[in-house]
Design an enzyme around this catalytic site. Structure first.
Site, PDB file in Angstrom:
ATOM      1  N   LYS A  79       0.865  -1.184   0.000  1.00 23.39           N
ATOM      2  CA  LYS A  79       0.000   0.000   0.000  1.00 23.39           C
ATOM      3  C   LYS A  79       0.901   1.232   0.000  1.00 23.39           C
ATOM      4  O   LYS A  79       1.948   1.239   0.657  1.00 23.39           O
ATOM      5  CB  LYS A  79      -0.879  -0.044   1.261  1.00 23.39           C
ATOM      6  CG  LYS A  79      -1.911   1.075   1.352  1.00 23.39           C
ATOM      7  CD  LYS A  79      -2.799   0.882   2.590  1.00 23.39           C
ATOM      8  CE  LYS A  79      -3.886   1.954   2.689  1.00 23.39           C
ATOM      9  NZ  LYS A  79      -4.757   1.774   3.881  1.00 23.39           N
ATOM     10  N   SER A 154      -9.734   1.951   2.794  1.00 19.44           N
ATOM     11  CA  SER A 154      -8.810   2.704   1.981  1.00 19.44           C
ATOM     12  C   SER A 154      -7.805   1.830   1.240  1.00 19.44           C
ATOM     13  O   SER A 154      -7.212   2.287   0.266  1.00 19.44           O
ATOM     14  CB  SER A 154      -8.056   3.702   2.858  1.00 19.44           C
ATOM     15  OG  SER A 154      -7.250   3.023   3.804  1.00 19.44           O
ATOM     16  N   SER A 178     -10.007  -0.595   6.924  1.00 21.42           N
ATOM     17  CA  SER A 178      -9.418  -0.466   5.590  1.00 21.42           C
ATOM     18  C   SER A 178      -8.716  -1.700   5.045  1.00 21.42           C
ATOM     19  O   SER A 178      -8.346  -1.723   3.874  1.00 21.42           O
ATOM     20  CB  SER A 178      -8.453   0.712   5.550  1.00 21.42           C
ATOM     21  OG  SER A 178      -9.189   1.899   5.433  1.00 21.42           O
TER      22      SER A 178
HETATM   23  N1  GLN Z   1     -13.418   4.193   6.259  1.00 15.87           N
HETATM   24  C1  GLN Z   1     -12.776   4.516   7.477  1.00 15.87           C
HETATM   25  C2  GLN Z   1     -12.317   5.950   7.447  1.00 15.87           C
HETATM   26  O1  GLN Z   1     -12.505   6.564   6.478  1.00 15.87           O
HETATM   27  C3  GLN Z   1     -11.616   3.599   7.750  1.00 15.87           C
HETATM   28  C4  GLN Z   1     -10.405   3.946   6.993  1.00 15.87           C
HETATM   29  C5  GLN Z   1      -9.197   3.149   7.400  1.00 15.87           C
HETATM   30  O2  GLN Z   1      -9.318   2.104   8.028  1.00 15.87           O
HETATM   31  N2  GLN Z   1      -8.035   3.657   7.063  1.00 15.87           N
HETATM   32  O3  GLN Z   1     -11.777   6.463   8.371  1.00 15.87           O
END
Ligand code: GLN
Length: 492
Positions: A79, A154, A178
């Protein structure tokens, strides 16, 4: 061999050991696929062709010298939130579009030590804020099962590369779901470890008390291989735990499903917005686990309604603090021709950050401001404690807790969810991060549009091995995890 991309990690490892193919052949095979297929999926931000081939040759040389270990020469995608020395590390943001990291994240360094070959860096929501990967400065990544849908976020790029067979496994990070939600949207297995199990050193920070890295792959077995590399204490991360690491691969059959108590939280299955097909698939998977010997126990998680408001105070509060470092002065994007220092700060941040990131900085700054700190931030921290206690109470009764990973399957690209709608989609994943617990998502079937559905299993602290083992046994008895996405089938 033409189907190297269809092999599991164990099969790759055995194939390399038996000299059926070399790491260079395997790496070239993946690089060719990426060049051919990724223009449609748009999952890689950076493909590190030369680095990958050099690492592959080095891995082959190690093998010749009799010094190879299980993962030597196996490609991985990272990532783009993990710092990679000499390689652009963007976090999906214009702010870091020009950032070449001077050092490796510990996870990346551990991968190199294990002989992994870096294929490249993959797309993500900007600074890991989002659930669709659409907030990336580099544009939306497509879901390999249906290119007009999002892969989730994400870590959408990490999910897409594995689902499209453009990498055998990938690293992800999970602040509020995410790893698990994109795994669910793309028919993969993804593990969010206990907070402190994997080093956060060199991971671009979103919300430091919630962020945790983990593996994303086809199966629990493949995840276990990557987890063996990622887990461990790191003196460079004061929140990483000095606790012996288990051999996740060796332990894949260590947990018996016979008598395993799986908690079914009443509140979770009555959430408005839980899609009927998702609910049905999750219930079928629980039935299957029951057939395999598990015992289903209804439990209460009374704090469910507080998850979203609590997370969406704490995560933005920490984000606003973490992101204050991007000031246009030290590194990253800088506005042109600033009038004075304030203008430099203001315009660098307004031009360098996208809308969702700015929204979170605003919310977080507000929640931390002198006048509202007690009313919002401190209150949220108290509720966070109650959420944790709720789980601990449940674990007195059960071994693991089952839930859908997400209330729906993958959204259409551009469905233009309003922010609150998007935040509500995190209902099943965020409490796990607030409590610091481990959880895994595994594929358990499809909806009417043949989009994958994920089952989430939440474990008690340090139960990664158990979670992987439970899913491994489910996967020995089912074949959802072996199904291939449409674009992978077209390019089999
Ligand atoms: N969707 C969640 C957020 O926007 C989780 C994102 C994540 O785990 N990085 O914060």
């Amino acid at each position: 061999m033409t189907d190297l991309h269809r092999l599991s990690i164990r099969e790759i490892s055995e194939g390399l050991a038996a000299a059926k193919f070399s790491s260079r052949e395997l790496t070239e095979h993946y690089l060719k696929r990426i060049a051919k297929i990724d223009p449609q999926v748009r999952s890689y931000v950076t493909v590190t062709n030369e680095v990958a081939l050099a690492q592959a040759d080095a891995a082959d040389a190690l093998r010749q010298a009799g010094q190879a270990t299980a993962l030597t020469g196996i490609p991985v995608a990272h990532k783009d939130i993990f710092c990679t020395q000499g390689i652009k590390t963007s976090a999906g943001s214009k702010m870091l579009d020009n950032f070449i990291s001077p050092y490796d994240a510990t996870v990346v360094a551990q991968g190199k030590n294990a002989g992994l070959v870096t294929l490249g860096k993959v797309n993500m929501d900007e600074f890991a804020m989002g659930s669709t990967s659409e907030s990336s400065f580099y544009g939306a990544t497509k879901n390999p099962w249906a290119l007009d849908h999002v892969p989730g976020g994400s870590s959408g790029g990490s999910a897409a590369v594995v689902a499209a067979d453009l990498a055998p496994f990938a690293t992800g990070t999970d602040t509020g779901g995410s790893i698990r939600q994109p795994a669910s949207f793309c028919g993969l297995t993804g593990l969010k470890p206990t907070y402190g199990r994997v080093s956060r050193y060199g991971i671009i920070a979103y919300a430091s008390s919630l962020d945790q890295a983990g593996p994303m792959a086809r199966s629990a077995e493949d995840c276990a291989y990557l987890m063996n590399v990622m887990a461990g204490h790191d003196a460079k991360d004061s929140t990483s735990m000095d606790k012996a690491v288990e051999d996740y691969v060796a332990n894949l059959n260590a947990t018996t499903l016979k008598g395993l108590r799986i908690g079914i939280p009443k509140q979770y299955f009555n959430v408005a917005g839980l899609d009927a097909a998702v609910k049905a698939r999750v219930e079928e998977s629980l039935k299957k686990l029951e057939e395999l010997g598990a015992v289903l126990v209804e439990i209460d998680l009374n704090m469910t309604e507080s998850y979203v408001p609590t997370y969406y105070l704490i995560a933005p509060a920490e984000a606003s603090s973490n992101l204050s470092r991007y000031d246009g002065v030290r590194y990253g994007y800088r506005a042109e021709n600033p009038q004075d220092i304030l203008d430099l700060y203001k315009r660098s941040r307004s031009e360098g950050f996208g809308a969702e990131v700015q929204r979170r900085i605003l919310i977080g700054t507000y929640a931390l401001s002198a006048g509202y700190y007690d009313a919002y931030y401190v209150k949220a921290q108290k509720v966070r404690c109650l959420i944790q206690q709720d789980f601990l109470k449940a674990f007195e009764q059960v071994d693991v807790i089952a839930a859908p990973t997400a209330p729906t399957t993958a959204y259409k690209i551009g469905a233009s969810l309003d922010p609150v709608e998007m935040y509500l989609g995190d209902i099943y994943t965020i409490a796990v991060n607030l409590a610091g617990l481990p959880a895994i998502s595994a594929p358990v079937g499809f909806d009417q549009d043949h989009l994958p559905v994920g089952l989430q299993l939440i474990g008690n602290y340090w139960s990664e091995s158990q979670l992987l083992s439970v899913v491994h046994q489910y996967q020995q008895a089912t074949d959802w995890h072996t199904q291939r996405a449409a674009i992978a089938e077209e390019n089999a």
